[in-house]
Scaffold this motif. Structure first.
Motif, PDB file in Angstrom:
ATOM      1  N   LEU A  21      -6.222  33.929  62.707  1.00 55.31           N
ATOM      2  CA  LEU A  21      -6.903  33.588  61.458  1.00 55.31           C
ATOM      3  C   LEU A  21      -7.610  32.244  61.543  1.00 55.31           C
ATOM      4  N   SER A  22      -7.050  31.327  62.275  1.00 55.73           N
ATOM      5  CA  SER A  22      -7.678  30.007  62.351  1.00 55.73           C
ATOM      6  C   SER A  22      -8.796  29.943  63.388  1.00 55.73           C
ATOM      7  N   ARG A  23      -8.738  30.770  64.430  1.00 56.33           N
ATOM      8  CA  ARG A  23      -9.701  30.634  65.519  1.00 56.33           C
ATOM      9  C   ARG A  23     -10.694  31.773  65.673  1.00 56.33           C
ATOM     10  N   GLU A  24     -10.296  33.000  65.383  1.00 51.84           N
ATOM     11  CA  GLU A  24     -11.159  34.128  65.724  1.00 51.84           C
ATOM     12  C   GLU A  24     -11.741  34.873  64.544  1.00 51.84           C
ATOM     13  N   VAL A  25     -11.117  34.844  63.403  1.00 52.84           N
ATOM     14  CA  VAL A  25     -11.644  35.562  62.248  1.00 52.84           C
ATOM     15  C   VAL A  25     -12.723  34.704  61.604  1.00 52.84           C
ATOM     16  N   ARG A  26     -13.905  35.288  61.483  1.00 55.69           N
ATOM     17  CA  ARG A  26     -15.053  34.531  60.966  1.00 55.69           C
ATOM     18  C   ARG A  26     -15.459  34.956  59.562  1.00 55.69           C
ATOM     19  N   ASP A  27     -14.570  35.538  58.818  1.00 58.91           N
ATOM     20  CA  ASP A  27     -14.868  35.986  57.462  1.00 58.91           C
ATOM     21  C   ASP A  27     -14.852  34.785  56.522  1.00 58.91           C
ATOM     22  N   PRO A  28     -15.946  34.557  55.782  1.00 56.43           N
ATOM     23  CA  PRO A  28     -15.962  33.403  54.873  1.00 56.43           C
ATOM     24  C   PRO A  28     -14.994  33.555  53.699  1.00 56.43           C
ATOM     25  N   GLY A  29     -14.540  34.764  53.410  1.00 56.09           N
ATOM     26  CA  GLY A  29     -13.586  34.980  52.324  1.00 56.09           C
ATOM     27  C   GLY A  29     -12.201  34.453  52.645  1.00 56.09           C
ATOM     28  N   ILE A  30     -11.936  34.299  53.937  1.00 56.68           N
ATOM     29  CA  ILE A  30     -10.636  33.764  54.330  1.00 56.68           C
ATOM     30  C   ILE A  30     -10.769  32.255  54.409  1.00 56.68           C
ATOM     31  N   GLY A  31     -10.191  31.608  53.431  1.00 55.13           N
ATOM     32  CA  GLY A  31     -10.230  30.152  53.404  1.00 55.13           C
ATOM     33  C   GLY A  31      -9.085  29.591  54.220  1.00 55.13           C
ATOM     34  N   PHE A  32      -8.399  28.639  53.639  1.00 52.97           N
ATOM     35  CA  PHE A  32      -7.242  28.041  54.295  1.00 52.97           C
ATOM     36  C   PHE A  32      -6.032  28.921  53.992  1.00 52.97           C
ATOM     37  N   VAL A  33      -5.630  29.719  54.976  1.00 61.79           N
ATOM     38  CA  VAL A  33      -4.519  30.656  54.821  1.00 61.79           C
ATOM     39  C   VAL A  33      -3.373  30.207  55.704  1.00 61.79           C
ATOM     40  N   THR A  34      -2.182  30.224  55.149  1.00 65.73           N
ATOM     41  CA  THR A  34      -0.975  29.927  55.916  1.00 65.73           C
ATOM     42  C   THR A  34      -0.090  31.162  55.899  1.00 65.73           C
ATOM     43  N   VAL A  35       0.251  31.665  57.076  1.00 71.84           N
ATOM     44  CA  VAL A  35       1.163  32.795  57.181  1.00 71.84           C
ATOM     45  C   VAL A  35       2.570  32.212  57.167  1.00 71.84           C
ATOM     46  N   THR A  36       3.305  32.489  56.086  1.00 68.86           N
ATOM     47  CA  THR A  36       4.627  31.877  55.925  1.00 68.86           C
ATOM     48  C   THR A  36       5.693  32.600  56.731  1.00 68.86           C
ATOM     49  N   HIS A  37       5.709  33.918  56.692  1.00 68.38           N
ATOM     50  CA  HIS A  37       6.634  34.682  57.522  1.00 68.38           C
ATOM     51  C   HIS A  37       6.185  36.136  57.607  1.00 68.38           C
ATOM     52  N   VAL A  38       6.736  36.854  58.577  1.00 70.78           N
ATOM     53  CA  VAL A  38       6.415  38.261  58.783  1.00 70.78           C
ATOM     54  C   VAL A  38       7.716  39.034  58.882  1.00 70.78           C
ATOM     55  N   LYS A  39       7.838  40.083  58.084  1.00 75.07           N
ATOM     56  CA  LYS A  39       8.997  40.969  58.151  1.00 75.07           C
ATOM     57  C   LYS A  39       8.572  42.253  58.844  1.00 75.07           C
ATOM     58  N   VAL A  40       9.283  42.598  59.897  1.00 78.87           N
ATOM     59  CA  VAL A  40       8.985  43.803  60.649  1.00 78.87           C
ATOM     60  C   VAL A  40      10.083  44.819  60.352  1.00 78.87           C
ATOM     61  N   SER A  41       9.676  46.070  60.132  1.00 75.99           N
ATOM     62  CA  SER A  41      10.654  47.117  59.861  1.00 75.99           C
ATOM     63  C   SER A  41      11.526  47.346  61.096  1.00 75.99           C
ATOM     64  N   ALA A  42      12.673  47.954  60.892  1.00 76.51           N
ATOM     65  CA  ALA A  42      13.624  48.165  61.984  1.00 76.51           C
ATOM     66  C   ALA A  42      13.045  49.031  63.096  1.00 76.51           C
ATOM     67  N   ASP A  43      12.148  49.960  62.739  1.00 71.39           N
ATOM     68  CA  ASP A  43      11.532  50.815  63.758  1.00 71.39           C
ATOM     69  C   ASP A  43      10.254  50.210  64.345  1.00 71.39           C
ATOM     70  N   LEU A  44       9.936  48.996  63.962  1.00 76.91           N
ATOM     71  CA  LEU A  44       8.777  48.232  64.461  1.00 76.91           C
ATOM     72  C   LEU A  44       7.440  48.900  64.152  1.00 76.91           C
ATOM     73  N   GLN A  45       7.388  49.704  63.106  1.00 72.62           N
ATOM     74  CA  GLN A  45       6.160  50.409  62.763  1.00 72.62           C
ATOM     75  C   GLN A  45       5.323  49.665  61.718  1.00 72.62           C
ATOM     76  N   VAL A  46       5.955  48.837  60.907  1.00 68.41           N
ATOM     77  CA  VAL A  46       5.249  48.122  59.840  1.00 68.41           C
ATOM     78  C   VAL A  46       5.607  46.651  59.905  1.00 68.41           C
ATOM     79  N   ALA A  47       4.574  45.818  59.822  1.00 69.79           N
ATOM     80  CA  ALA A  47       4.767  44.366  59.767  1.00 69.79           C
ATOM     81  C   ALA A  47       4.148  43.865  58.467  1.00 69.79           C
ATOM     82  N   ARG A  48       4.972  43.325  57.583  1.00 74.30           N
ATOM     83  CA  ARG A  48       4.489  42.785  56.312  1.00 74.30           C
ATOM     84  C   ARG A  48       4.366  41.280  56.465  1.00 74.30           C
TER      85      ARG A  48
END
Length: 152
Positions: A21-48
């Motif tokens: 998000l900080s280096r490669e995404v060039r979308d102007p709609g994405i301002g200063f975004v901080t990813v606080t944490h990621v929860k991954v399902s037990a089967d590793l199919q979904v990452a929230r």
């Protein structure tokens, strides 16, 4: 240690998302975004991915739309970087906990800054509490009389 692998992968995805998000995404709609944490399902199919952003509600909606547009790109890059057989589906959710923490902090500051009641009213309350103590020795005398009747 059943939950340790999803937690490890979630942390790795969080780091990669932050970097992307900080280096490669060039979308102007994405301002200063901080990813606080990621929860991954037990089967590793979904990452929230939980994130915060600066700005008001309109800026938050703009960022959410921009993250949805960038989701396929981000998933492709994460698949290449993390090295899983199948890259998890990404879902973005605004992290409300930061806003709640700020609200609690504001309330605590207001309580701290509020005027305290005068000390004289507290002393009056102590006098009421101290009044029953003289009655206690009289009740001890009654118990002494009871003990005297036991001696007879």
């Amino acid at each position: 240690m059943q939950g340790s692998r999803p937690a490890r992968i979630g942390e790795e995805i969080r780091q990669e998302l932050a970097d992307l998000l900080s280096r490669e995404v060039r979308d102007p709609g994405i301002g200063f975004v901080t990813v606080t944490h990621v929860k991954v399902s037990a089967d590793l199919q979904v990452a929230r991915a939980y994130y915060t952003t600066l700005g008001d509600e309109a800026a938050r909606r703009t960022t959410a739309k921009a993250l949805e547009r960038a989701r396929p790109f981000l998933r492709q890059r994460i698949a290449a970087r993390v090295g899983l057989r199948r890259a998890p589906e990404l879902a973005f959710q605004f992290d409300e906990s930061i806003a709640r923490e700020e609200r609690i902090e504001t309330l605590l500051q207001e309580i701290k800054a509020a005027p305290k009641p005068p000390a004289t009213s507290a002393a009056d309350g102590d006098a009421d509490v101290a009044a029953p103590k003289p009655a206690d020795p009289g009740s001890a005398g009654e118990s002494g009389a009871d003990s005297g009747s036991r001696d007879e």
